[in-house]
Design a protein around this motif. Structure first.
Motif, PDB file in Angstrom:
ATOM      1  N   GLY A  13       0.324   7.037   0.403  1.00  0.00           N
ATOM      2  CA  GLY A  13       0.912   7.863  -0.668  1.00  0.00           C
ATOM      3  C   GLY A  13       0.147   9.166  -0.763  1.00  0.00           C
ATOM      4  N   GLY A  16      -3.766   8.562  -0.366  1.00  0.00           N
ATOM      5  CA  GLY A  16      -4.166   7.983   0.918  1.00  0.00           C
ATOM      6  C   GLY A  16      -4.054   9.027   2.017  1.00  0.00           C
ATOM      7  N   ARG A  38       3.865   0.802   3.669  1.00  0.00           N
ATOM      8  CA  ARG A  38       4.975  -0.149   3.726  1.00  0.00           C
ATOM      9  C   ARG A  38       6.336   0.529   3.887  1.00  0.00           C
ATOM     10  N   LYS A  47       6.827   5.344  -3.744  1.00  0.00           N
ATOM     11  CA  LYS A  47       6.045   4.378  -4.532  1.00  0.00           C
ATOM     12  C   LYS A  47       6.655   2.981  -4.508  1.00  0.00           C
ATOM     13  N   THR A  53       8.764   7.930  -7.867  1.00  0.00           N
ATOM     14  CA  THR A  53       8.846   8.104  -9.317  1.00  0.00           C
ATOM     15  C   THR A  53       7.616   8.789  -9.910  1.00  0.00           C
ATOM     16  N   ASP A  56       6.063  14.799 -11.456  1.00  0.00           N
ATOM     17  CA  ASP A  56       5.959  15.819 -10.388  1.00  0.00           C
ATOM     18  C   ASP A  56       5.168  17.064 -10.777  1.00  0.00           C
ATOM     19  N   ARG A 108       8.216  15.375  -4.500  1.00  0.00           N
ATOM     20  CA  ARG A 108       7.292  14.386  -3.936  1.00  0.00           C
ATOM     21  C   ARG A 108       7.804  13.817  -2.606  1.00  0.00           C
ATOM     22  N   THR A 130       4.643  -1.570   7.200  1.00  0.00           N
ATOM     23  CA  THR A 130       3.581  -2.576   7.309  1.00  0.00           C
ATOM     24  C   THR A 130       2.896  -2.742   5.959  1.00  0.00           C
ATOM     25  N   GLU A 131       2.804  -3.980   5.532  1.00  0.00           N
ATOM     26  CA  GLU A 131       2.209  -4.300   4.225  1.00  0.00           C
ATOM     27  C   GLU A 131       0.744  -4.669   4.424  1.00  0.00           C
ATOM     28  N   SER A 132      -0.156  -4.079   3.619  1.00  0.00           N
ATOM     29  CA  SER A 132      -1.552  -4.545   3.621  1.00  0.00           C
ATOM     30  C   SER A 132      -1.626  -5.715   2.653  1.00  0.00           C
ATOM     31  N   ALA A 165      -5.663   2.817  -1.124  1.00  0.00           N
ATOM     32  CA  ALA A 165      -4.887   3.858  -1.821  1.00  0.00           C
ATOM     33  C   ALA A 165      -3.487   3.310  -2.085  1.00  0.00           C
ATOM     34  N   THR A 166      -3.430   2.028  -2.434  1.00  0.00           N
ATOM     35  CA  THR A 166      -2.122   1.386  -2.560  1.00  0.00           C
ATOM     36  C   THR A 166      -1.507   1.546  -3.951  1.00  0.00           C
ATOM     37  N   TRP A 233       8.972  13.849 -21.656  1.00  0.00           N
ATOM     38  CA  TRP A 233       8.798  15.140 -20.988  1.00  0.00           C
ATOM     39  C   TRP A 233      10.111  15.707 -20.444  1.00  0.00           C
ATOM     40  N   TRP A 299       8.233   3.095 -13.267  1.00  0.00           N
ATOM     41  CA  TRP A 299       7.001   2.618 -12.624  1.00  0.00           C
ATOM     42  C   TRP A 299       5.902   2.604 -13.679  1.00  0.00           C
ATOM     43  N   GLN A 300       4.710   2.216 -13.314  1.00  0.00           N
ATOM     44  CA  GLN A 300       3.607   2.084 -14.264  1.00  0.00           C
ATOM     45  C   GLN A 300       2.492   3.073 -13.926  1.00  0.00           C
ATOM     46  N   VAL A 318      -9.195   4.940  -4.112  1.00  0.00           N
ATOM     47  CA  VAL A 318      -8.812   6.280  -4.610  1.00  0.00           C
ATOM     48  C   VAL A 318      -7.463   6.201  -5.327  1.00  0.00           C
TER      49      VAL A 318
END
Ligand SMILES: Cc1cc2nc3c(=O)[nH]c(=O)nc-3n(C[C@H](O)[C@H](O)[C@H](O)COP(=O)(O)OP(=O)(O)OC[C@H]3O[C@@H](n4cnc5c(N)ncnc54)[C@H](O)[C@@H]3O)c2cc1C
Length: 485
Positions: A13, A16, A38, A47, A53, A56, A108, A130-132, A165-166, A233, A299-300, A318
């Motif tokens: 992202g 990262g 991923r 994300k 999301t 910006d 973004r 690819t998923e970590s 950095a996930t 906003w 998203w959160q 990070v």
């Protein structure tokens, strides 16, 4: 011991990609740096399934920092729209506080593509789709990641340093397989996580009202009925395109619904907020091809200070995975850029020294907290206080208790000192006495802020003094937590 890569960055992202690019830029010899994301290659940095999301918005200062330090300058089209600053309105919209300072509203989606291109030019390798899954460890060090590749095969990849950095849902940090780690694994979700959502819309101009839409300013509405425990906003993307949304603290939404006898959800609040904006007429989902797959999403965002410790042996966190967004406005892009550059340079030095210990990576903690993160704990306390104050008091406080000096401080991302709320000021005496508890608590946050800022600026130089430093930090925080619980 030989490893597959020098560095693996889990999560490609915003942060990262900056970290990987900075490491590549500052390592003297060719090192193998791998980013695992991923998403598929045409949708980097997304994300989640509903898009990139975000509100910006980012300051010019942050973009310029990256350009100066790493030599990469973003421009149009990833810098989609230029603004002159941010304006925050009180709940009654009678008082506005303008935080001048140029900035941008980003695209973004396009930024992610640009970032991958920049990283590849410096030799960074990529594994998409690819998923970590989890971190590997050996002898007190993080040594790699277990991945699920695009064909759903489990594999292990080793590295001297793993960067997490996930993002805010990091499962790597939550399951950190190291005993007695200084790094905090879990966030207090009830108090320190905001649930947010937004649309990117096109619209026809309605009523001219710069408290509702302003092509030159990002607008923030503070209002405990519209966005309980958060804010709403309206960020311009052009004269007829907008990023519009809001964030709430879940438990404040529950108490707001009880107080007003309503049953709103985050989504119903967002939809009502948009439909009540009389400057935005005939709104519809953006048809711009550069927004496709990114027009609506929830998203959160973590809104506490950064993780007290962001490095372990062979491991660095990070961005949202390190809880970097500012507690007061959930802005995570600026802090993410500063931290990623510092982390990247620190890791590059560790690679040159062939020392991947916590001690060798510690500079990232010290340099980030002392220069950028030192205000975050104090903003966390101010945020906790503001979340329990109702609209009438926020409007009153913004109108009568904020001085020009306070606004200047907020603009430069410092905690306001609320000097107007001073019993020795005869002109303010009546206002203070009639709003005594508000005045008293604002003074408390200002005093607490001084203590927290001073303590954070003394972030330890090395891991040995960390436990003592952290104990004192938590003592300072716990007093405020119980006061504003
Ligand atoms: C609604 C909303 C509005 C916001 N508005 C603003 C704003 O206006 N200004 C601002 O400064 N900040 C804002 N923020 C915060 C900002 O978006 C984040 O701080 C920033 O995106 C963090 O970047 P990141 O790289 O750390 O994480 P992310 O952007 O979340 O990137 C994480 C990356 O890792 C990938 N990933 C995740 N898990 C895995 C895994 N297990 N394996 C492989 N890949 C994985 C993801 O797909 C993604 O590509 C907002 C956030 C939200 C939710």
């Amino acid at each position: 011991m030989s490893r597959d890569y020098d560095v693996i960055v889990a999560g490609g992202g915003l942060t990262g990609l900056i970290t990987a690019t900075t490491i590549a830029k500052f390592t003297k010899q060719n090192k193998r740096i791998l980013v695992i994301d991923r998403n598929d290659e045409v949708n980097p940095a997304r994300k989640n399934i509903s898009g990139w999301t975000c509100g910006d918005a980012v300051s010019k200062r942050s973009i310029d920092f990256y350009s100066k330090e790493v030599g990469i300058t973003y421009e149009s089209p990833e810098l989609e729209h230029k603004v002159k600053g941010v304006v925050a309105f009180s709940p009654d919209r009678e008082t506005k506080v303008s935080f001048d300072g140029e900035g941008y509203v980003l695209n973004r989606k396009l930024l992610g593509l640009r970032q991958v291109e920049d990283a590849k030019k410096l030799g960074v390798e990529f594994l998409f789709q690819t998923e970590s899954e989890k971190l590997l460890s050996d002898n007190g060090y993080i040594t790699g990641v277990e991945i699920l590749d695009k064909d759903k095969n489990k594999k292990t990849l080793t590295a001297n340093v793993v960067v997490d950095a996930t993002g805010s849902a990091s499962k790597l940090r939550q399951n950190l397989p190291l005993a007695n780690s200084f790094m905090e694994k879990q966030i207090d979700r009830e108090n320190d996580m905001e649930t947010t959502g937004r649309y990117i819309l096109e619209f026809d101009s309605g009523e001219t009202d710069t408290s509702l839409y302003d092509e030159d300013y990002c607008i923030i509405h503070l209002n405990q009925d519209i966005a309980p425990g958060g804010y709403a906003w309206v960020f311009p993307k052009s004269d007829n395109k907008v990023n519009i949304g809001l964030g709430v603290q879940k438990k404040r939404l529950v108490t707001r619904n009880q107080r007003l006898g309503k049953n709103d959800t985050l989504q119903s609040l967002i939809d009502e907020y948009i439909s009540s904006n009389t400057s935005i007429k005939n709104y519809r989902i953006s048809s711009d091809v550069d927004d496709s797959g990114n027009t609506r999403g929830n998203w959160q965002v973590p809104v506490r200070r950064q993780n007290d410790c962001m490095v372990e042996n062979g491991y660095v966190i990070v961005g949202d995975a390190a809880w970097l967004p500012r507690p007061i406005d959930a802005g995570g892009i600026g802090p993410g850029i500063f931290a990623s550059v510092i982390a990247g340079k620190t890791i590059a030095n560790a690679l040159e020294a062939e020392d991947y210990s916590q001690n060798s990576l510690w500079n990232y903690n010290t340099e980030y907290v002392r220069n950028y993160g030192y205000q975050m704990a104090s903003f966390e306390i101010l945020r906790r206080f503001l979340q329990i104050v109702l609209n009438e008091k926020i409007s009153y406080g913004m109108k009568h208790f904020l001085s020009a000096d306070d606004v200047e401080k907020i603009t430069s991302r410092e905690h306001p000192s609320f000097d107007k709320v001073n019993m020795f000021n005869p002109l303010m005496l009546y206002k203070i006495l009639t709003h005594w508890s508000l005045a008293k608590e604002l003074r408390y946050t200002a005093t607490k802020s001084n203590q927290l800022v001073t303590h954070s600026q003394n972030y330890p130089e090395s891991p040995e003094s960390f436990p003592e430093w952290q104990n004192k930090l938590h003592l300072l925080l716990n007093d405020a937590y119980s006061r504003f619980s």
